[in-house]
Scaffold this motif. Structure first.
Motif, short mmCIF file in Angstrom:
data_model
loop_
_atom_site.label_atom_id
_atom_site.label_comp_id
_atom_site.label_asym_id
_atom_site.label_seq_id
_atom_site.Cartn_x
_atom_site.Cartn_y
_atom_site.Cartn_z
N CYS A 119 0.85 -1.20 0.00
CA CYS A 119 0.00 0.00 0.00
C CYS A 119 0.88 1.25 0.00
N CYS A 138 -6.28 5.91 8.25
CA CYS A 138 -6.09 5.16 7.01
C CYS A 138 -6.52 6.05 5.84
N ALA A 140 -6.09 5.72 2.78
CA ALA A 140 -6.49 4.98 1.58
C ALA A 140 -8.00 4.93 1.43
N ILE A 141 -8.73 4.95 2.53
CA ILE A 141 -10.18 4.83 2.46
C ILE A 141 -10.79 5.97 1.65
N HIS A 145 -7.31 3.83 -3.58
CA HIS A 145 -7.65 2.51 -3.01
C HIS A 145 -8.13 1.53 -4.08
N ALA A 148 -7.44 -1.92 -3.01
CA ALA A 148 -7.67 -2.16 -1.58
C ALA A 148 -8.50 -3.42 -1.36
N ASN A 306 -12.78 0.38 -5.86
CA ASN A 306 -12.31 -1.01 -5.92
C ASN A 306 -13.44 -2.02 -6.08
#
Length: 330
Positions: A119, A138, A140-141, A145, A148, A306
């Motif tokens: 990541c 986090c 990435a959320i 992502h 992810a 994603n």
């Protein structure tokens, strides 16, 4: 890079003694992941314990017909071993799908199982990351992502485990052996990786200071009819955006035994237990394969970018199982 010490272990007992004595020590096998993380500042060990010369380079048959693989066996040697190719072809295929030839010549079994996520927020020390710095969040959320996790993630981390090898080992119920100063121990690979929950920085159930010494694959006749399929964003060296390790035994058109594990969908290699349950005793055909994939992916939790992984993994599972069924029918 932080200054660090270097010790070359001569035996397993000496290695675990060094690890026990210094919580900031790290095991050095091939270094194909650890050294990269040291360069970026993600890993800052006080000492490296080099284990490449330990007597853990062998692949041996077990009395029950399985295989015992030492922790310092290289990926190249593992993929080329005739008994691995004959008894567990999906494992050989998974290893060859990972990295490049040069990296496989250096990377080890133990290091592969303990490699860290790729990541981008984890590997960039200028960014917050709950896995690297607990409690920082986090990003990435809400950020990048597309690769992810869709299974088993939490609000604290959506990173995926990068191993190809681990997916095949998970499908075949591998057992991980380790050594500590208090003696040896074992963990089924299904229990090696901890659920993300609220503590994504706690990645494995290994005791502090433990050294992985090997992996045992139990006898599994179904594994001889197995396959690993990986989808990636380019044909050359790249980590998976989805992968499947599967094995299938069909008798009189009915699924008698099946193993399925998924990669790049969770923080650990994901055993598809629900898909296996749906398939066992079902007719071996596209309808049952699709139903099994749907049952497994019903728990998927996606983010805005994603969600494609659900369709990708459904199609991949159906394709691999169909190929195995057609081979069995020949």
């Amino acid at each position: 890079m932080r200054e660090f010490g270097y010790r070359r272990a001569r035996d397993v007992a000496g290695a675990v003694a060094l690890l026990e004595a210094d919580p900031d020590a790290r095991v050095l096998g091939g270094g194909t992941n650890l050294v990269d993380l040291m360069k970026t500042g993600v890993e800052r060990p006080a000492q490296l314990v080099d284990v490449r010369e330990l007597p853990l380079q062998h692949i041996e048959s077990t009395p029950d017909g399985g295989l015992r693989i030492g922790a310092t066996v290289t990926n190249s040697d593992l993929a080329a071993h005739p008994e691995v190719r004959r008894r567990y072809p999906a494992l050989a295929q998974a290893v060859l799908a990972g990295a490049s030839g040069q990296l496989r010549n250096m990377a080890t079994l133990g290091g592969n199982l303990l490699q860290r996520t790729r990541c981008g927020y984890f590997t960039d020390v200028t960014q917050p990351c709950n896995k690297r710095s607990p409690g920082t969040g986090c990003p990435a959320i809400a950020g990048e992502h597309h690769n992810a996790a869709i299974l088993g993630a939490s609000d604290h981390c959506v990173a995926v485990h990068p191993s190809d090898m681990g997916v095949a080992l998970t499908a075949f119920d591998a057992v991980v052996s380790y050594e500590t100063t208090r003696g040896p121990g074992e963990l089924p690979i299904a229990d090696l990786y901890l659920p993300v929950g609220g503590t994504p920085h706690r990645e494995t159930a290994l005791p502090p200071g433990a050294l992985i010494t090997g992996v045992t694959l139990p006898a599994a006749p179904v594994a001889a009819a197995s396959r690993y399929r990986k989808v990636r964003e380019r044909a050359s060296y790249a980590f998976a955006i989805g992968s499947v390790a599967a094995a299938l035994e069909v008798e009189a058109g009915v699924v008698r035994d099946v193993r399925v594990a998924l990669g790049a969908v969770a923080s650990r290699p994901w055993r598809a237990r629900e898909a296996e349950r749906v398939l066992t005793g079902a007719p071996a055909g596209a309808r049952a394969f699709a139903a099994a994939a749907d049952a497994e992916l019903a728990a998927a939790r996606t983010l805005p970018h994603n969600g494609y992984k659900v369709a990708l993994m459904r199609n991949l599972m159906v394709a691999v199982l169909t190929e195995l069924a057609e081979e069995d029918a020949r």
